[in-house]
Scaffold this active site. Structure first.
Site, PDB file in Angstrom:
ATOM      1  N   GLU A   1       4.133  13.070  -5.044  1.00 22.44           N
ATOM      2  CA  GLU A   1       3.546  13.118  -3.699  1.00 22.44           C
ATOM      3  C   GLU A   1       4.389  14.051  -2.827  1.00 22.44           C
ATOM      4  O   GLU A   1       5.598  13.864  -2.702  1.00 22.44           O
ATOM      5  CB  GLU A   1       3.522  11.713  -3.083  1.00 22.44           C
TER       6      GLU A   1
ATOM      7  N   GLU B   1       0.881  -1.181   0.000  1.00 23.00           N
ATOM      8  CA  GLU B   1       0.000   0.000   0.000  1.00 23.00           C
ATOM      9  C   GLU B   1       0.904   1.212   0.000  1.00 23.00           C
ATOM     10  O   GLU B   1       1.672   1.406   0.943  1.00 23.00           O
ATOM     11  CB  GLU B   1      -0.878   0.016   1.263  1.00 23.00           C
TER      12      GLU B   1
HETATM   13  P1  NAD Z   1       8.567   4.968   4.166  1.00 24.14           P
HETATM   14  O1  NAD Z   1       8.419   4.232   2.883  1.00 24.14           O
HETATM   15  O2  NAD Z   1       9.748   5.839   4.338  1.00 24.14           O
HETATM   16  O3  NAD Z   1       8.629   3.924   5.384  1.00 24.14           O
HETATM   17  C1  NAD Z   1       7.592   2.990   5.605  1.00 24.14           C
HETATM   18  C2  NAD Z   1       8.140   1.848   6.447  1.00 24.14           C
HETATM   19  O4  NAD Z   1       9.101   1.127   5.676  1.00 24.14           O
HETATM   20  C3  NAD Z   1       8.870   2.289   7.716  1.00 24.14           C
HETATM   21  O5  NAD Z   1       8.590   1.393   8.757  1.00 24.14           O
HETATM   22  C4  NAD Z   1      10.335   2.192   7.308  1.00 24.14           C
HETATM   23  O6  NAD Z   1      11.207   2.001   8.392  1.00 24.14           O
HETATM   24  C5  NAD Z   1      10.302   0.975   6.417  1.00 24.14           C
HETATM   25  N1  NAD Z   1      11.425   0.859   5.467  1.00 24.14           N
HETATM   26  C6  NAD Z   1      12.184   1.854   4.948  1.00 24.14           C
HETATM   27  N2  NAD Z   1      13.133   1.333   4.139  1.00 24.14           N
HETATM   28  C7  NAD Z   1      12.946  -0.017   4.136  1.00 24.14           C
HETATM   29  C8  NAD Z   1      13.589  -1.102   3.477  1.00 24.14           C
HETATM   30  N3  NAD Z   1      14.626  -0.898   2.656  1.00 24.14           N
HETATM   31  N4  NAD Z   1      13.119  -2.340   3.687  1.00 24.14           N
HETATM   32  C9  NAD Z   1      12.062  -2.562   4.496  1.00 24.14           C
HETATM   33  N5  NAD Z   1      11.431  -1.578   5.160  1.00 24.14           N
HETATM   34  C10 NAD Z   1      11.860  -0.312   4.977  1.00 24.14           C
HETATM   35  O7  NAD Z   1       7.195   5.770   4.411  1.00 24.14           O
HETATM   36  P2  NAD Z   1       6.796   6.771   5.588  1.00 24.14           P
HETATM   37  O8  NAD Z   1       7.552   8.059   5.436  1.00 24.14           O
HETATM   38  O9  NAD Z   1       6.844   6.091   6.908  1.00 24.14           O
HETATM   39  O10 NAD Z   1       5.256   7.022   5.257  1.00 24.14           O
HETATM   40  C11 NAD Z   1       4.823   7.892   4.273  1.00 24.14           C
HETATM   41  C12 NAD Z   1       4.468   7.149   2.995  1.00 24.14           C
HETATM   42  O11 NAD Z   1       3.530   6.120   3.286  1.00 24.14           O
HETATM   43  C13 NAD Z   1       3.782   8.047   1.984  1.00 24.14           C
HETATM   44  O12 NAD Z   1       4.270   7.756   0.709  1.00 24.14           O
HETATM   45  C14 NAD Z   1       2.317   7.657   2.108  1.00 24.14           C
HETATM   46  O13 NAD Z   1       1.549   7.923   0.969  1.00 24.14           O
HETATM   47  C15 NAD Z   1       2.430   6.200   2.388  1.00 24.14           C
HETATM   48  N6  NAD Z   1       1.210   5.687   3.021  1.00 24.14           N
HETATM   49  C16 NAD Z   1       0.396   4.874   2.278  1.00 24.14           C
HETATM   50  C17 NAD Z   1      -0.795   4.397   2.822  1.00 24.14           C
HETATM   51  C18 NAD Z   1      -1.696   3.493   2.030  1.00 24.14           C
HETATM   52  O14 NAD Z   1      -2.484   2.771   2.650  1.00 24.14           O
HETATM   53  N7  NAD Z   1      -1.642   3.483   0.709  1.00 24.14           N
HETATM   54  C19 NAD Z   1      -1.140   4.752   4.120  1.00 24.14           C
HETATM   55  C20 NAD Z   1      -0.291   5.587   4.844  1.00 24.14           C
HETATM   56  C21 NAD Z   1       0.893   6.039   4.274  1.00 24.14           C
END
Ligand code: NAD
Length: 500
Positions: free
Chosen positions: A387, A252
């Site tokens: 975004e 997601e």
């Molecule tokens: P992010 O992608 O930076 O991090 C998300 C998670 O992934 C965190 O727990 C992070 O530690 C982990 N992560 C980072 N690098 C990784 C790797 N290499 N391997 C495995 N895990 C890793 O996102 P964020 O800044 O926490 O959240 C914002 C983003 O989330 C935005 O793009 C937003 O649109 C999206 N989001 C989507 C939904 C949805 O349901 N579609 C809901 C909420 C947020």
């Protein structure tokens, strides 16, 4: 000032220090002087231990009848309900959404627990006649194994609940790696599940950074399900790794959501919806309305009033009643948003409101940005394509329905879209043609309910859905059972031809 509390991972029912002995500071984004706590900087070894614990617990949990699993989830929902106000305050403090919105986040977890507890007595499969006599055919949902769950910071209890509750009700065990910017809500989530009576090892919590703790969870041979919510960039990597091992993988991801406001829109309603859609959670929602596509006939009228309303929003301490806009999650994200504001100006969009940091009064110690509105934005500009994840909205003019749909759909993302119109046929045409997993008619792009599927198309998702019964497909496999009680060999397709 009292010393910040130190928190631990939950592995096999015990709260454990990370093997590294290192911790990450969690800072209140509304007040840099306020350290919420110290949380484990976990690594591959901690993940290994957590997956082992989950695998061990899986042997018993998969055989626990689903209605019994459901009772534990139901109890967890009741406990959460009692603690809702306290957890909401802690959430607001650790990640900056207003305390009212944080209450909604906890409520979503409560709703999800109650909904999935109900699934414990459903988990429906199909029964169907066989083409052969004396033969019964049916399908059963069966668990898969250990689920590795990776979640973002912006819905720090709701999103862990969207993944944990269906994973558990289906009979899987779990290792959750929450976002490093909002681990306290995940600790609360773990405590509630433990208190509700979940056996040791069925749910494990490993905190830390993405590369250090998230990536080993995705790579681990024994995590057979990976459910990730976060940015599309990280999602792509997670998906690639999971695909190489043929794991169930649910992604997601981000959005560039739009509200289409047509000439016949109920204007007051559209303004109120656009304001909430754009600036709720300071625009830090995957479904935030970061584009307002407005028909030319009402463009000026809409824009003038929208600017007036956005200017009146109260920015400040999210824990105080009356605050409408809280801080940005961290310094890096604030700088990233500022980069987009510069890019919008450089590409010729008109900055009509905000664009600056807010550093006065209640905002002095935090990472705050004024609500920002760009007008006369062109669909191809970066601020209309990428975004931003902050309180920045682009207003784009359009000719009418067809042109508006083209602009809305001209995005690489496809999470949520909305249309405001009073014409039924226009609304129905729009819901058919909007390229998004979620479509709202005369309502903004945010506001999902837990019993319906949630997810996006294009770069926003990978074909799965969270929430509702649809999410059970992520956390279970179909087993098809043919029970032949004829007492003889019956051959499908061969012994069934008409006339034979
Ligand atoms: P992010 O992608 O930076 O991090 C998300 C998670 O992934 C965190 O727990 C992070 O530690 C982990 N992560 C980072 N690098 C990784 C790797 N290499 N391997 C495995 N895990 C890793 O996102 P964020 O800044 O926490 O959240 C914002 C983003 O989330 C935005 O793009 C937003 O649109 C999206 N989001 C989507 C939904 C949805 O349901 N579609 C809901 C909420 C947020």
């Amino acid at each position: 000032m009292t010393e910040p509390r130190t928190f631990h991972n939950l592995i096999a029912g015990s709260w454990e220090e990370p093997r590294s002995g290192h911790y990450l500071e969690n800072i209140n984004p509304a007040n840099r002087d306020d350290t919420v706590g110290l949380f484990p900087a976990s690594g591959a070894e901690d993940v290994e231990r957590a997956v082992d614990a989950a695998l061990d617990a899986y042997a018993r949990w998969r055989l626990t009848p689903a209605p019994r699993r459901a009772e534990i989830l139901f109890r967890a929902g009741q406990i959460l309900l009692e603690r809702k106000a306290d957890f909401a305050r802690d959430m607001s403090r650790e990640m900056g959404k207003t305390v009212i919105e944080a209450g909604g986040d906890v409520q979503e977890a409560i709703d999800m627990l109650f909904f999935m507890a109900g699934e414990g007595r459903r988990l429906y499969g199909q029964t169907t006649p066989s083409e052969l006599p004396d033969k019964l055919c049916m399908t059963l949902r069966v668990p898969i194994g250990v689920a590795g769950l990776i979640t973002p910071w912006n819905f720090p209890m709701a999103i862990p609940s969207w993944k944990t509750a269906p994973a558990l009700i289906c009979g899987n065990t779990v290792v959750l790696k929450p976002a490093e910017d909002a681990p306290l809500s995940a600790v609360h989530w773990a405590q509630v599940l433990q208190e509700a009576g979940l056996p040791a090892g069925v749910f494990n919590l490993v905190m830390g950074e993405g590369e250090a703790a998230g990536a080993p969870l995705v790579r681990h041979r024994q995590t057979r399900i990976i459910s990730f919510t976060g940015s599309s960039e990280v999602g792509r990597e997670v998906g690639r790794e999971a695909a190489a091992q043929f794991k169930h993988c649910n992604l997601e991801m981000g959005g560039k959501n739009a509200i289409l406001i047509l000439d016949d829109a109920p204007l007051d309603l559209a303004l109120e919806g656009a304001l909430w859609g754009a600036f709720g959670t300071s625009g830090q929602r995957c479904t935030a309305a970061s584009r307002l596509v407005v028909a030319k006939g009402i463009y000026r009228r809409f824009l003038d009033r929208f600017l007036e309303m956005a200017q009146a929003l109260r920015i400040g301490n999210p824990l105080e009643a009356g605050t409408q806009i809280g801080p940005i999650i961290n310094a890096a994200q604030l700088e990233r948003i500022e980069g987009y504001i510069q890019s919008g100006e450089a590409e010729g969009a008109k900055l009509r409101l905000g664009g600056r940091r807010c550093t006065q009064g209640a905002c002095a110690q935090g990472w705050f940005l004024e609500p920002t509105v760009f007008a006369d934005v062109h669909a191809r500009m970066r601020i209309a394509q990428e975004e931003i994840f902050g309180p920045v909205v682009s207003v784009l003019p359009c000719e009418g329905l067809e042109d508006g749909l083209e602009i809305v759909n001209g995005s690489g993302y496809g999470l949520s879209a909305a249309v405001y119109t009073q014409n039924l046929a226009t609304a129905l045409r729009a819901q058919r043609d909007l390229e998004a997993g979620l479509v709202y008619l005369n309502a903004p792009t945010i506001g999902a309910e837990v019993h319906l599927p949630f997810g996006g198309i294009k770069q926003s998702g990978n074909g799965h859905r969270e929430s509702g019964p649809a999410t059970l497909d992520v956390y279970s496999e179909w087993k098809t059972v043919y029970a032949d009680f004829s007492g003889r060999l019956q051959r499908a397709q061969l012994d069934t031809q008409s006339g034979s």
